[in-house]
Design a protein around this motif. Structure first.
Motif, PDB file in Angstrom:
ATOM      1  N   TRP A   1       0.845  -1.209   0.000  1.00 34.40           N
ATOM      2  CA  TRP A   1       0.000   0.000   0.000  1.00 34.40           C
ATOM      3  C   TRP A   1       0.867   1.241   0.000  1.00 34.40           C
ATOM      4  CZ3 TRP A   1       0.261   3.644   3.837  1.00 34.40           C
ATOM      5  CH2 TRP A   1       0.875   3.273   5.051  1.00 34.40           C
ATOM      6  N   LYS A   2       2.003   1.175   0.718  1.00 31.38           N
ATOM      7  CA  LYS A   2       2.860   2.348   0.814  1.00 31.38           C
ATOM      8  C   LYS A   2       3.577   2.574  -0.517  1.00 31.38           C
ATOM      9  CE  LYS A   2       5.154   4.606   4.613  1.00 31.38           C
ATOM     10  NZ  LYS A   2       5.861   4.460   5.881  1.00 31.38           N
ATOM     11  N   THR A   3       3.898   1.472  -1.189  1.00 31.51           N
ATOM     12  CA  THR A   3       4.522   1.603  -2.509  1.00 31.51           C
ATOM     13  C   THR A   3       3.590   2.338  -3.451  1.00 31.51           C
ATOM     14  OG1 THR A   3       5.507  -0.539  -2.100  1.00 31.51           O
ATOM     15  CG2 THR A   3       5.654   0.312  -4.352  1.00 31.51           C
ATOM     16  N   ILE A   4       2.311   1.952  -3.396  1.00 30.46           N
ATOM     17  CA  ILE A   4       1.324   2.587  -4.284  1.00 30.46           C
ATOM     18  C   ILE A   4       1.197   4.065  -3.961  1.00 30.46           C
ATOM     19  CG2 ILE A   4      -1.117   2.659  -4.878  1.00 30.46           C
ATOM     20  CD1 ILE A   4      -1.087  -0.432  -4.441  1.00 30.46           C
ATOM     21  N   VAL A   5       1.049   4.372  -2.674  1.00 31.47           N
ATOM     22  CA  VAL A   5       0.821   5.767  -2.279  1.00 31.47           C
ATOM     23  C   VAL A   5       2.051   6.627  -2.518  1.00 31.47           C
ATOM     24  CG1 VAL A   5       0.318   7.257  -0.313  1.00 31.47           C
ATOM     25  CG2 VAL A   5      -0.947   5.136  -0.605  1.00 31.47           C
ATOM     26  N   LYS A   6       3.242   6.077  -2.203  1.00 33.88           N
ATOM     27  CA  LYS A   6       4.439   6.924  -2.238  1.00 33.88           C
ATOM     28  C   LYS A   6       5.210   6.844  -3.556  1.00 33.88           C
ATOM     29  CE  LYS A   6       4.531   8.356   2.130  1.00 33.88           C
ATOM     30  NZ  LYS A   6       4.544   9.738   2.555  1.00 33.88           N
ATOM     31  N   VAL A   7       5.070   5.759  -4.264  1.00 35.28           N
ATOM     32  CA  VAL A   7       5.869   5.607  -5.483  1.00 35.28           C
ATOM     33  C   VAL A   7       5.022   5.629  -6.751  1.00 35.28           C
ATOM     34  CG1 VAL A   7       7.481   4.115  -6.729  1.00 35.28           C
ATOM     35  CG2 VAL A   7       7.643   4.328  -4.243  1.00 35.28           C
ATOM     36  N   VAL A   8       4.026   4.762  -6.791  1.00 27.54           N
ATOM     37  CA  VAL A   8       3.273   4.616  -8.039  1.00 27.54           C
ATOM     38  C   VAL A   8       2.451   5.861  -8.347  1.00 27.54           C
ATOM     39  CG1 VAL A   8       1.523   3.255  -9.234  1.00 27.54           C
ATOM     40  CG2 VAL A   8       3.206   2.129  -7.764  1.00 27.54           C
ATOM     41  N   LEU A   9       1.647   6.298  -7.360  1.00 24.21           N
ATOM     42  CA  LEU A   9       0.779   7.454  -7.600  1.00 24.21           C
ATOM     43  C   LEU A   9       1.558   8.722  -7.935  1.00 24.21           C
ATOM     44  CD1 LEU A   9      -2.261   7.103  -5.173  1.00 24.21           C
ATOM     45  CD2 LEU A   9      -2.159   6.763  -7.648  1.00 24.21           C
ATOM     46  N   PRO A  10       2.620   9.058  -7.170  1.00 20.85           N
ATOM     47  CA  PRO A  10       3.371  10.268  -7.536  1.00 20.85           C
ATOM     48  C   PRO A  10       3.946  10.197  -8.941  1.00 20.85           C
ATOM     49  CG  PRO A  10       3.940   9.602  -5.328  1.00 20.85           C
ATOM     50  CD  PRO A  10       3.088   8.503  -5.898  1.00 20.85           C
ATOM     51  N   THR A  11       4.395   9.009  -9.336  1.00 23.50           N
ATOM     52  CA  THR A  11       4.971   8.895 -10.682  1.00 23.50           C
ATOM     53  C   THR A  11       3.921   9.156 -11.748  1.00 23.50           C
ATOM     54  OG1 THR A  11       6.302   7.128  -9.719  1.00 23.50           O
ATOM     55  CG2 THR A  11       6.462   7.431 -12.094  1.00 23.50           C
ATOM     56  N   ALA A  12       2.721   8.662 -11.465  1.00 20.08           N
ATOM     57  CA  ALA A  12       1.679   8.805 -12.478  1.00 20.08           C
ATOM     58  C   ALA A  12       0.860  10.076 -12.287  1.00 20.08           C
ATOM     59  CB  ALA A  12       0.757   7.586 -12.426  1.00 20.08           C
ATOM     60  N   PHE A  13       1.254  10.895 -11.299  1.00 15.59           N
ATOM     61  CA  PHE A  13       0.437  12.042 -10.895  1.00 15.59           C
ATOM     62  C   PHE A  13      -0.010  12.931 -12.056  1.00 15.59           C
ATOM     63  CE2 PHE A  13       0.016  16.432  -9.388  1.00 15.59           C
ATOM     64  CZ  PHE A  13      -0.934  16.271  -8.401  1.00 15.59           C
ATOM     65  N   SER A  14       0.957  13.348 -12.864  1.00 18.85           N
ATOM     66  CA  SER A  14       0.606  14.321 -13.905  1.00 18.85           C
ATOM     67  C   SER A  14      -0.381  13.717 -14.899  1.00 18.85           C
ATOM     68  CB  SER A  14       1.859  14.801 -14.617  1.00 18.85           C
ATOM     69  OG  SER A  14       2.453  13.709 -15.284  1.00 18.85           O
ATOM     70  N   GLY A  15      -0.190  12.464 -15.221  1.00 24.19           N
ATOM     71  CA  GLY A  15      -1.105  11.810 -16.154  1.00 24.19           C
ATOM     72  C   GLY A  15      -2.506  11.701 -15.581  1.00 24.19           C
ATOM     73  N   ILE A  16      -2.561  11.392 -14.277  1.00 25.41           N
ATOM     74  CA  ILE A  16      -3.871  11.264 -13.638  1.00 25.41           C
ATOM     75  C   ILE A  16      -4.597  12.601 -13.668  1.00 25.41           C
ATOM     76  CG2 ILE A  16      -5.047  10.783 -11.458  1.00 25.41           C
ATOM     77  CD1 ILE A  16      -2.800   8.790 -10.831  1.00 25.41           C
ATOM     78  N   ILE A  17      -3.874  13.676 -13.295  1.00 24.78           N
ATOM     79  CA  ILE A  17      -4.491  15.005 -13.285  1.00 24.78           C
ATOM     80  C   ILE A  17      -5.006  15.363 -14.676  1.00 24.78           C
ATOM     81  CG2 ILE A  17      -4.000  17.471 -13.065  1.00 24.78           C
ATOM     82  CD1 ILE A  17      -4.281  16.289 -10.415  1.00 24.78           C
ATOM     83  N   THR A  18      -4.202  15.095 -15.686  1.00 27.90           N
ATOM     84  CA  THR A  18      -4.651  15.401 -17.053  1.00 27.90           C
ATOM     85  C   THR A  18      -5.924  14.646 -17.375  1.00 27.90           C
ATOM     86  OG1 THR A  18      -2.305  15.493 -17.586  1.00 27.90           O
ATOM     87  CG2 THR A  18      -3.840  15.593 -19.422  1.00 27.90           C
ATOM     88  N   GLY A  19      -5.964  13.377 -17.014  1.00 25.00           N
ATOM     89  CA  GLY A  19      -7.163  12.585 -17.279  1.00 25.00           C
ATOM     90  C   GLY A  19      -8.380  13.137 -16.560  1.00 25.00           C
TER      91      GLY A  19
END
Lengths: 372, 268
Positions: B165-183
């Motif tokens: 869960w921490k990997t997702i919150v701290k690593v995966v989501l931040p990496t994909a952040f800009s793409g998510i916001i654009t979507g």
């Protein structure tokens, strides 16, 4: 990096909330046109409140003027009116979605499509719903034919045109009525209201009453004649404006605003042009009908009186006789009183409606006063 | 290739030119951005669109607030956790939801909100219908972005003993952040221009209304619809101006999406 990102999101949220709370203003300068009346109703102003209405698009222009002048007089009040058509208005009213309905015909007391409108309304209200005639106006048979400035129609010929039996402008039956006018050989394009409309109902009532042999279908909100459907009054008027050879029926104001030709109607006593005077003559002959305060206006469509324009519609406001909410009832009463006042009614004349006859207006006033 | 590009540009420029030339002059009047249409009849000039702009923004943001968590979490489930039948079913449902026409979403909420529960037609009901349209967009775009995150990053985090869960919150989501916001912003732009559910659920009002739970809430699409068949010039001008305002609003949103995507992306 993380802080920067949070900052970004925060700034977006900030900008959003600033945009949302930005001070907008509802105060527009009081209208200069139409009915800027200064009647004594101002003293009866309720303190604020909102009233929602929906229905007839035939009365849209009239009720907009009345709303505008009422809101100028009674600051803080808001009246909304959505002109979605009489059928939709009545449905939303009986579903409890709006406070009053605008309709071009009184609530039906007989069953149609499985529903008795007046019963459904009474069920929602918990008391009888009243029809209050508020605006009367002529329906103009409007056309767009190049070079034809004057067109005379009898009810029979009009019925034949709208039933699709007469299909070209130079048909012998039209030419006979209009000697001296060069009629083109182009086809007649009939436009009708595709939404459920009280204008359709009033117009077909007229055709049925004045030309029962030529118009055989029963009057109703849905068009059963021929032609192409367009939505709302503005839609049919706009379609005729843009179509050479087009003809339709629409409220006078729409015909005027679109600068369409308006046919003179010959009910048997000579052609009558659509003017304020000829409408006034026909409207003043209208009789109030109905039980007690539930008012209906009875029109004599087949009138043979000289100089009276026979195709009229009456639009009603439909309200609960016993309101569900005291504040709303007070606002309804104040608004309807303003709408029915002599000043407001007089102001409607210049935008293509006709004022209620005084005798009817007195009854409407009494009914509004009896709302509780 | 250039020919195709120009061909695609023609309708776009045509629309922009029509809208700007017919309604642009009203937007230059400060009244347009500060006043509502209260008391303005079709034959009168004046008034503004702030009531409709506010309504569109409020409904858009509320829709986003509801759909983004649902959408993002669904996407996380599908990419990070989902295996087997349930994941397939969820994915399939999202596909179906993507294909639901907006008018059906509107009718569904009408049937639920008005016919079944007997509530009034209010702004929040519109938001619910819009949520149905926005969730699949957010799920799909977020899913794609999460899939783009290299597996090496996840493995590196696991190797350091970081829980999933921490990997997702701290690593995966931040990496994909800009793409998510654009979507998210693209989904938002789509629902803000949506009209069909508004016609069913959101009657127009000429006055300012900011309460999502009572009263009629005006929006730009319903403002356009109200006077679209009108023939009087002042009303016609306002229809074009409202259309231009809506275009500008959505353009701004798209631009904001781009800017955030650029600023917020993980520095190399």
């Amino acid at each position: 990096m993380k802080i920067q990102r949070l900052g970004l999101v925060a700034s977006v949220a900030l900008v959003g909330s600033i945009a949302l709370t930005a001070c907008g203003s509802d105060s527009n300068d009081p209208g200069t046109s139409g009915s800027s009346s200064s009647s004594s109703a101002a003293s009866d102003c309720p303190k604020g409140g909102t009233l929602n209405g929906e229905g007839s698009s035939a009365q849209k222009n009239a009720i907009e003027e009345a709303i505008s002048s009422f809101q100028d007089e009674c600051a803080g009040t808001t009246i909304n009116y959505n002109p979605t058509g009489s059928g939709a208005g009545i449905k939303q009213f009986t579903a409890g979605q709006v406070d009053f309905a605008g309709s071009d015909s009184a609530l039906k007391t007989v069953e149609k499509d499985g529903v008795v409108e007046s019963d459904a309304a009474a069920k929602y209200c918990g008391s009888p719903a009243w029809n209050l005639p508020m605006v009367t106006g002529p329906i103009a048979v409007s056309y767009n034919v190049k070079g034809v400035d004057k067109l005379i129609l009898t009810p029979e010929v009009a019925a034949n045109i709208f039933a699709g039996k007469v299909t070209t402008w130079n048909d012998a039956s039209i030419a006979k009525l209009n000697s001296g006018v060069t009629l083109p050989s182009e086809p007649i394009k009939v436009f009708f209201r595709s939404d459920e409309s009280g204008t359709t109902e009033n117009f077909t009532k007229y055709l049925k009453a004045a030309a029962p042999d030529a118009w055989t279908t029963d009057p109703g909100k849905k068009w059963l004649g021929k032609g192409e459907g367009k939505e709302k009054s503005a839609g049919v008027a706009g379609a005729v404006k843009g179509t050479e050879g087009g003809i339709t029926y629409a409220e006078w104001s729409y015909a005027k605003d679109n600068k369409l030709g308006i046919a003179q109607i010959d009910n048997g006593a000579g052609p009558v042009e659509l003017t304020g005077e000829s409408v006034g003559k026909a409207v003043s002959a209208a009789k109030a009908d109905g039980e007690g305060n539930d008012l209906r206006l009875k029109l004599d469509y087949a009138t043979k009186e000289a100089g009276a324009y026979p195709i009229l519609l009456v639009t009603y406001e439909i309200v609960c006789s016993k309101g569900k909410d005291a504040a709303k009832t007070a606002l309804t009463k104040a608004f309807l009183t303003h709408f029915a006042s002599a000043d407001t009614q007089k102001g409607l004349e210049e935008i293509g409606y006709a004022p209620l006859p005084d005798e009817v207006r007195t009854k409407v006033d009494a009914a509004i006063a009896a709302l509780s | 290739m250039w020919g195709a590009f120009l061909l695609a540009l023609v309708p776009l420029l045509w629309i922009l030119w029509t809208v700007v030339s017919k309604g642009g002059h009203l937007l230059l009047d400060s009244q347009w951005w500060t006043n509502s249409q209260k008391g303005i009849t079709a034959r009168r000039e004046g008034g503004g669109a702030i009531h409709a702009i506010q309504g569109t923004l409020i409904q858009g943001l509320t829709t986003a607030v509801i759909s983004v968590p649902i959408g993002v979490m669904t996407a996380i489930y599908l990419v990070e956790y989902g295996r087997g039948r349930l994941a397939k079913a969820v994915s399939f449902m999202v596909d179906i939801l993507t294909g639901v026409p907006s008018i059906v979403a509107g009718l569904f909420i009408y049937a639920l909100w008005v016919t079944t529960f007997g509530f009034q037609r209010v702004g929040f009901a519109v938001c619910l219908a819009l949520v149905l349209l926005m969730v699949p967009v957010v799920v799909r775009s977020t899913e794609e972005m999460l899939k783009l995150v290299p597996n090496e990053l996840r493995e590196a985090a696991y190797a350091l003993g970081v829980p999933k869960w921490k990997t997702i919150v701290k690593v995966v989501l931040p990496t994909a952040f800009s793409g998510i916001i654009t979507g998210v912003l693209l989904g938002l732009a789509r629902v803000m221009g949506e009209t069909a559910p508004l016609l069913i659920l959101g009657p127009y009002s000429k006055s300012i209304a900011t309460d999502l739970f009572s009263g009629l809430m005006p929006t730009l699409p319903t403002m356009i619809n109200q006077d679209r068949t009108e023939s009087l010039q002042p009303a016609v001008d306002r229809v074009w101006a409202a259309a231009l305002t809506l275009i500008l609003l959505i353009l701004l949103l798209n631009l904001a999406g781009r800017v955030i995507a650029r600023l917020g992306s993980v520095k190399k």
